[in-house]
Scaffold this active site. Structure first.
Site, PDB file in Angstrom:
ATOM      1  N   LYS A 133       5.821  -6.704   2.511  1.00 28.24           N
ATOM      2  CA  LYS A 133       6.105  -6.012   1.259  1.00 28.24           C
ATOM      3  C   LYS A 133       7.109  -6.814   0.441  1.00 28.24           C
ATOM      4  O   LYS A 133       7.972  -7.500   1.017  1.00 28.24           O
ATOM      5  CB  LYS A 133       6.721  -4.636   1.540  1.00 28.24           C
ATOM      6  CG  LYS A 133       5.838  -3.641   2.255  1.00 28.24           C
ATOM      7  CD  LYS A 133       6.630  -2.367   2.532  1.00 28.24           C
ATOM      8  CE  LYS A 133       5.818  -1.323   3.284  1.00 28.24           C
ATOM      9  NZ  LYS A 133       4.769  -0.725   2.444  1.00 28.24           N
ATOM     10  N   ARG A 148      -2.134   4.294   9.569  1.00 28.92           N
ATOM     11  CA  ARG A 148      -3.418   4.882   9.973  1.00 28.92           C
ATOM     12  C   ARG A 148      -3.859   4.381  11.338  1.00 28.92           C
ATOM     13  O   ARG A 148      -4.598   5.063  12.056  1.00 28.92           O
ATOM     14  CB  ARG A 148      -4.475   4.599   8.913  1.00 28.92           C
ATOM     15  CG  ARG A 148      -4.870   3.137   8.760  1.00 28.92           C
ATOM     16  CD  ARG A 148      -5.587   2.861   7.458  1.00 28.92           C
ATOM     17  NE  ARG A 148      -4.684   3.019   6.323  1.00 28.92           N
ATOM     18  CZ  ARG A 148      -5.064   2.886   5.056  1.00 28.92           C
ATOM     19  NH1 ARG A 148      -6.321   2.585   4.770  1.00 28.92           N
ATOM     20  NH2 ARG A 148      -4.193   3.038   4.081  1.00 28.92           N
TER      21      ARG A 148
END
Length: 462
Positions: free
Chosen positions: A238, A312
């Protein structure tokens, strides 16, 4: 132990707080003693939402508080949460509430929360008498559970890793006599390969926390919470600005623990299971990579299209375990996608489920307890966006569209046997202070899920 001041029993010397709207203000003004009415006029009080006037008695001491509220569709059920910080020290009682007195009392309690681990922060000195007819003990239980969850989300990653989340879960289990098991090390690698892969680059070992409580023959409900204690994004790193709030990437775990505390504290008639996969998504020589193909507990192979879609992955293994138990209800909580925030903003978690009746029940309950959600579509044709040429599926769609939907469709592949599966994509943070919601960590949907479970199952007979 209570983390913020509890509600008080009724007392004759409590200072009344008159809640007034614009339509009702003339009648209220006419009822005030002459001195108080004159003071209200002189101070320019208007019965607008959030406005406050402190009215003196004959001896000059505070005798009445006027508080402007809004009624109708735009009314804020937590409006009373403005008062604890605004009022001087004293004991108060609410009068002429236009809404639910239990929500008003809860707002007062929730507004008194302070995160004081690193710097002492004084709690408001204004105390509230429990409104007549409410279950004050229930309000205190809910507020304490929310405070515990907020503490977890607010704690930075240097002091909150997988081991500390485990410690919090163990403390909760000990408090309520729940069983708890933790899978780590080689057992994690064998049984939960996606969790192990995401967490292996961190010096803080990943693990799966498995807490169970309640009678074995009661309806089975499983809560699954994403516990990423910090998310660098992995090798798909990020930018620095996107990492600033990544201590909150474990908010799903905090929500699951907060809801579990409410369920066990009230003694609901259900068999509760809480599953928390907890990891740090770090970067090292053994970090999982874009293009890797990983096995999963369910047997599906997953191609890694982006290492920043790690939440996820760990939820997939936990959901596969939950599904083996064939529960009646499965809820998963996760700070999963920026797409959900773009669609709904920070205050409104996205709700995904195939059960229309349950979706309607959740939406209505969320409005009733002021813990709202908004249903989003599990649009099955978008499942093709997760197709992989080398594995059963990819962990991302690879495109800019429907990110929250494709994430929910990915998770749905791992819990096919549950009678009902609800995925809640939440922000887990209050960007600014609002009544009942101080700036900082928030356990969105914990109160909603507890309220739904209480309505469905009720408390166990003693």
């Amino acid at each position: 132990m209570p983390r913020v001041t509890t509600l008080l029993p009724a007392t004759e010397d409590a200072i009344p707080i008159r809640c007034v709207d614009a339509a009702g203000w003339p009648a209220v003004a006419a009822e005030l003693p002459p001195l108080a009415a004159a003071f209200a006029r002189a101070s320019g009080f208007e019965a607008k939402p959030g406005k406050i006037a402190l009215l003196p008695g004959p001896d000059g001491a505070l005798a009445t508080v006027l508080f402007g509220v809004e009624t109708g569709e735009r009314a804020d059920a937590f409006a009373v949460g403005r008062l604890p910080e605004a009022l001087p020290q004293g004991t108060y009682r609410l009068e002429a509430l236009p809404g639910d007195p239990a929500l008003a009392a809860l707002a007062w309690r929730l507004s008194g929360y302070r995160f004081g681990r690193y710097r002492e922060r004084a709690a408001p000195k204004a105390r509230l008498v429990a409104p007549e007819g409410i279950d004050a003990a229930e309000i205190d239980r809910i507020a304490d559970a929310v405070a515990a969850g907020r503490d977890l989300v607010n704690t930075p990653a240097n002091d909150l890793g997988p081991a500390e989340i485990e410690a919090a879960a163990r403390a909760l289990a000990a408090r309520f006599g729940a069983a708890i098991e933790v899978v780590s090390g080689e057992n994690l690698e064998r049984g939960f390969p996606l969790i192990a892969a995401v967490g292996r680059a961190s010096p803080r070992a990943p693990r799966l926390i498995d807490l169970t409580w309640g009678a074995s023959d009661a309806p089975r409900v499983t809560l699954v919470g994403k516990g990423v204690v910090f998310d660098t994004g992995g090798l798909d790193i990020k930018p620095s600005a996107a990492m600033l709030l990544m201590k909150k990437d474990m908010a799903g775990a905090a929500v699951a623990l907060a809801a579990a505390e409410m369920v066990m504290g009230t003694g609901l008639n259900l068999r509760l299971r809480v599953l928390i996969p907890t990891v740090e998504n770090a970067i090292a020589g053994d970090a999982f990579r874009p293009g890797d193909v990983l096995a999963s507990r369910r047997g599906l192979t997953v191609e890694i299209g982006n290492t920043d879609a790690e939440g996820r992955l760990i939820l997939a293994d936990a959901l596969a375990l939950a599904d083996e138990d064939a529960p009646e209800l499965v809820f998963d909580f996760a700070t999963l996608t920026g797409a959900a925030r773009v669609a709904l903003g920070p205050d409104l978690p996205a709700l995904f489920t195939e059960d229309d009746g349950l979706a309607a029940e959740l939406a209505a309950t969320g409005l009733a307890v002021n813990d709202p959600v908004w249903r989003m579509p599990l649009w099955a044709p978008y499942g093709s966006l997760l197709d992989s040429k080398v594995a059963d599926l990819n962990n991302v769609s690879g495109g800019p569209f429907a990110g929250a939907v494709t994430a929910a469709l990915f998770l749905r592949r791992f819990a096919p046997e549950a009678k009902a599966h609800v995925h809640l994509d939440l922000y887990g943070w209050n960007p600014s202070t609002k009544p009942g919601r101080p700036e900082g960590g928030e356990v969105q949907t914990a109160r909603l899920v507890y309220a739904l479970l209480r309505a469905r199952y009720g408390a166990r007979s003693q």
